[in-house]
Scaffold this motif. Structure first.
Motif, PDB file in Angstrom:
ATOM      1  N   VAL A  79       1.051  -6.577   2.737  1.00 32.23           N
ATOM      2  CA  VAL A  79       0.153  -5.729   3.521  1.00 32.23           C
ATOM      3  C   VAL A  79      -1.133  -6.514   3.722  1.00 32.23           C
ATOM      4  O   VAL A  79      -1.817  -6.867   2.752  1.00 32.23           O
ATOM      5  CB  VAL A  79      -0.181  -4.398   2.796  1.00 32.23           C
ATOM      6  N   SER A  80      -1.441  -6.801   4.977  1.00 32.24           N
ATOM      7  CA  SER A  80      -2.663  -7.531   5.295  1.00 32.24           C
ATOM      8  C   SER A  80      -3.157  -7.049   6.651  1.00 32.24           C
ATOM      9  O   SER A  80      -2.545  -6.176   7.266  1.00 32.24           O
ATOM     10  CB  SER A  80      -2.396  -9.035   5.341  1.00 32.24           C
ATOM     11  N   SER A 105       0.250  -5.644  -6.021  1.00 33.48           N
ATOM     12  CA  SER A 105       0.506  -7.087  -5.895  1.00 33.48           C
ATOM     13  C   SER A 105       0.807  -7.510  -4.459  1.00 33.48           C
ATOM     14  O   SER A 105       0.726  -8.693  -4.132  1.00 33.48           O
ATOM     15  CB  SER A 105       1.664  -7.501  -6.807  1.00 33.48           C
ATOM     16  N   LYS A 106       1.130  -6.552  -3.608  1.00 29.25           N
ATOM     17  CA  LYS A 106       1.494  -6.874  -2.222  1.00 29.25           C
ATOM     18  C   LYS A 106       0.319  -6.792  -1.255  1.00 29.25           C
ATOM     19  O   LYS A 106       0.427  -7.203  -0.099  1.00 29.25           O
ATOM     20  CB  LYS A 106       2.630  -5.956  -1.781  1.00 29.25           C
ATOM     21  N   PRO A 142       2.521  -3.093  12.914  1.00 34.43           N
ATOM     22  CA  PRO A 142       1.067  -3.273  12.804  1.00 34.43           C
ATOM     23  C   PRO A 142       0.468  -2.122  11.992  1.00 34.43           C
ATOM     24  O   PRO A 142       1.104  -1.073  11.818  1.00 34.43           O
ATOM     25  CB  PRO A 142       0.596  -3.229  14.270  1.00 34.43           C
ATOM     26  N   LEU A 143      -0.734  -2.308  11.500  1.00 37.35           N
ATOM     27  CA  LEU A 143      -1.389  -1.274  10.692  1.00 37.35           C
ATOM     28  C   LEU A 143      -1.459   0.058  11.419  1.00 37.35           C
ATOM     29  O   LEU A 143      -1.264   1.117  10.817  1.00 37.35           O
ATOM     30  CB  LEU A 143      -2.804  -1.722  10.300  1.00 37.35           C
ATOM     31  N   ALA A 144      -1.726   0.036  12.717  1.00 38.94           N
ATOM     32  CA  ALA A 144      -1.909   1.266  13.495  1.00 38.94           C
ATOM     33  C   ALA A 144      -0.632   2.099  13.611  1.00 38.94           C
ATOM     34  O   ALA A 144      -0.694   3.284  13.940  1.00 38.94           O
ATOM     35  CB  ALA A 144      -2.434   0.931  14.886  1.00 38.94           C
ATOM     36  N   ARG A 145       0.508   1.522  13.318  1.00 38.83           N
ATOM     37  CA  ARG A 145       1.789   2.226  13.460  1.00 38.83           C
ATOM     38  C   ARG A 145       2.073   3.171  12.293  1.00 38.83           C
ATOM     39  O   ARG A 145       2.950   4.028  12.369  1.00 38.83           O
ATOM     40  CB  ARG A 145       2.915   1.185  13.582  1.00 38.83           C
ATOM     41  N   VAL A 146       1.310   3.041  11.212  1.00 38.57           N
ATOM     42  CA  VAL A 146       1.566   3.784   9.983  1.00 38.57           C
ATOM     43  C   VAL A 146       0.441   4.788   9.748  1.00 38.57           C
ATOM     44  O   VAL A 146      -0.722   4.512  10.016  1.00 38.57           O
ATOM     45  CB  VAL A 146       1.697   2.784   8.808  1.00 38.57           C
ATOM     46  N   ASP A 147       0.801   5.959   9.242  1.00 37.35           N
ATOM     47  CA  ASP A 147      -0.192   7.005   8.988  1.00 37.35           C
ATOM     48  C   ASP A 147      -0.960   6.799   7.701  1.00 37.35           C
ATOM     49  O   ASP A 147      -2.122   7.200   7.605  1.00 37.35           O
ATOM     50  CB  ASP A 147       0.496   8.381   8.965  1.00 37.35           C
ATOM     51  N   MET A 148      -0.325   6.207   6.700  1.00 27.06           N
ATOM     52  CA  MET A 148      -0.992   6.044   5.414  1.00 27.06           C
ATOM     53  C   MET A 148      -0.307   4.972   4.586  1.00 27.06           C
ATOM     54  O   MET A 148       0.908   4.807   4.659  1.00 27.06           O
ATOM     55  CB  MET A 148      -0.966   7.361   4.628  1.00 27.06           C
ATOM     56  N   GLU A 199      -9.740  -6.572  -0.171  1.00 22.63           N
ATOM     57  CA  GLU A 199      -8.594  -6.430   0.737  1.00 22.63           C
ATOM     58  C   GLU A 199      -8.474  -4.986   1.230  1.00 22.63           C
ATOM     59  O   GLU A 199      -8.216  -4.734   2.402  1.00 22.63           O
ATOM     60  CB  GLU A 199      -7.299  -6.858   0.050  1.00 22.63           C
ATOM     61  N   LEU A 200      -8.671  -4.031   0.317  1.00 21.07           N
ATOM     62  CA  LEU A 200      -8.607  -2.616   0.697  1.00 21.07           C
ATOM     63  C   LEU A 200      -9.686  -2.289   1.722  1.00 21.07           C
ATOM     64  O   LEU A 200      -9.432  -1.577   2.694  1.00 21.07           O
ATOM     65  CB  LEU A 200      -8.753  -1.720  -0.531  1.00 21.07           C
ATOM     66  N   GLU A 201     -10.883  -2.822   1.510  1.00 17.09           N
ATOM     67  CA  GLU A 201     -11.979  -2.557   2.444  1.00 17.09           C
ATOM     68  C   GLU A 201     -11.653  -3.113   3.826  1.00 17.09           C
ATOM     69  O   GLU A 201     -11.894  -2.456   4.845  1.00 17.09           O
ATOM     70  CB  GLU A 201     -13.283  -3.155   1.911  1.00 17.09           C
ATOM     71  N   ALA A 202     -11.098  -4.312   3.879  1.00 21.24           N
ATOM     72  CA  ALA A 202     -10.719  -4.909   5.166  1.00 21.24           C
ATOM     73  C   ALA A 202      -9.661  -4.053   5.869  1.00 21.24           C
ATOM     74  O   ALA A 202      -9.726  -3.850   7.093  1.00 21.24           O
ATOM     75  CB  ALA A 202     -10.204  -6.333   4.960  1.00 21.24           C
TER      76      ALA A 202
END
Length: 176
Positions: free
Chosen positions: A100-101, A133-134, A145-151, A162-165
Motif C-alpha cells: 500500500v503506497s 508491514s505492507k 488506485p487509492l481512490a477505488r477503495v472506500d477504506m 506513510e499513513l499521513e501521505a
C-alpha cells in the motif's frame, strides 16, 4: 484488523472475502460473532471456506467460487473464479494486498490480482485490509488506485509518515 473489519458486517449482508492471512483473521472474527444472522460469504479461499464452514448455518452461509487451485495461497483462481464473482453483487468486499503506497494497492501475483479486481467491481463497498508491514511498500502489479477503495484497515504499528501521505492522497484509514 480482523475484529475491526468484521465489525462492519451486519446480518443479512452478502460479503466477498479474498484469500490471505488478514482476511482469514476476518473470517475468524465473523465466526465468533453470535449476533450475525443470514450472512452470505463468497470466497475464493479454501482456508476461509473451511474456517467458516463450521459456523451455524443460520449464522453464515459460505459459497466457494470454484476455479483452479493456487497452491501457495490455497485459493481458487481463473477461469471459473473470475466468471463466478462477475455474476455476484455484494454489500462489501474485503481484499488483502502485498503493498500500500501512494501508487495504490499492489500485489505480486497476476492471477490473484485479477480476482481482487473482480471483487472490487462486484461490491458496493470496498475495504482493503493489510498489516502494517505492507504500508509504504509497492509490488509489481497494481490492484487498484487509492481512490477505488472506500477504506484501508491496518495495524497501529504502521509508519505514521506513510499513513499521513495516504490520508493526504484521500484514503480513509482505520487503525486497529
Amino acid at each position: 484488523i480482523g475484529n475491526a473489519a468484521a465489525a462492519l458486517v451486519e446480518s443479512e449482508m452478502a460479503i466477498l472475502l479474498d484469500a490471505g492471512t488478514t482476511t482469514l483473521a476476518i473470517a475468524r472474527s465473523l465466526r465468533a460473532r453470535e449476533d450475525l444472522r443470514g450472512v452470505v460469504v463468497f470466497t475464493n479461499s479454501l482456508t476461509i471456506a473451511l474456517e467458516l464452514g463450521v459456523a451455524e448455518p443460520h449464522q453464515i452461509t459460505v459459497v466457494v467460487t470454484g476455479g483452479t487451485v493456487n497452491y501457495k495461497q490455497r485459493s481458487l483462481i481463473d477461469p471459473m473464479g473470475d466468471m463466478f464473482i462477475g455474476s455476484v453483487h455484494s454489500d462489501i468486499c474485503f481484499i488483502g494486498c502485498n503493498g500500500v503506497s501512494e501508487r495504490g494497492f499492489t500485489n505480486s501475483s497476476l492471477p490473484e490480482v485479477t480476482m481482487k479486481r473482480r471483487y472490487l467491481d462486484s461490491a458496493a463497498r470496498a475495504i482493503v485490509v493489510a498489516d502494517s508491514s505492507k504500508i509504504g511498500k509497492s509490488q509489481v502489479i497494481q490492484v487498484a488506485p487509492l481512490a477505488r477503495v472506500d477504506m484501508l484497515i491496518t495495524g497501529i504499528e504502521a509508519p505514521p509518515a506513510e499513513l499521513e501521505a495516504l490520508r493526504e492522497a484521500g484514503l480513509t484509514i482505520e487503525l486497529a
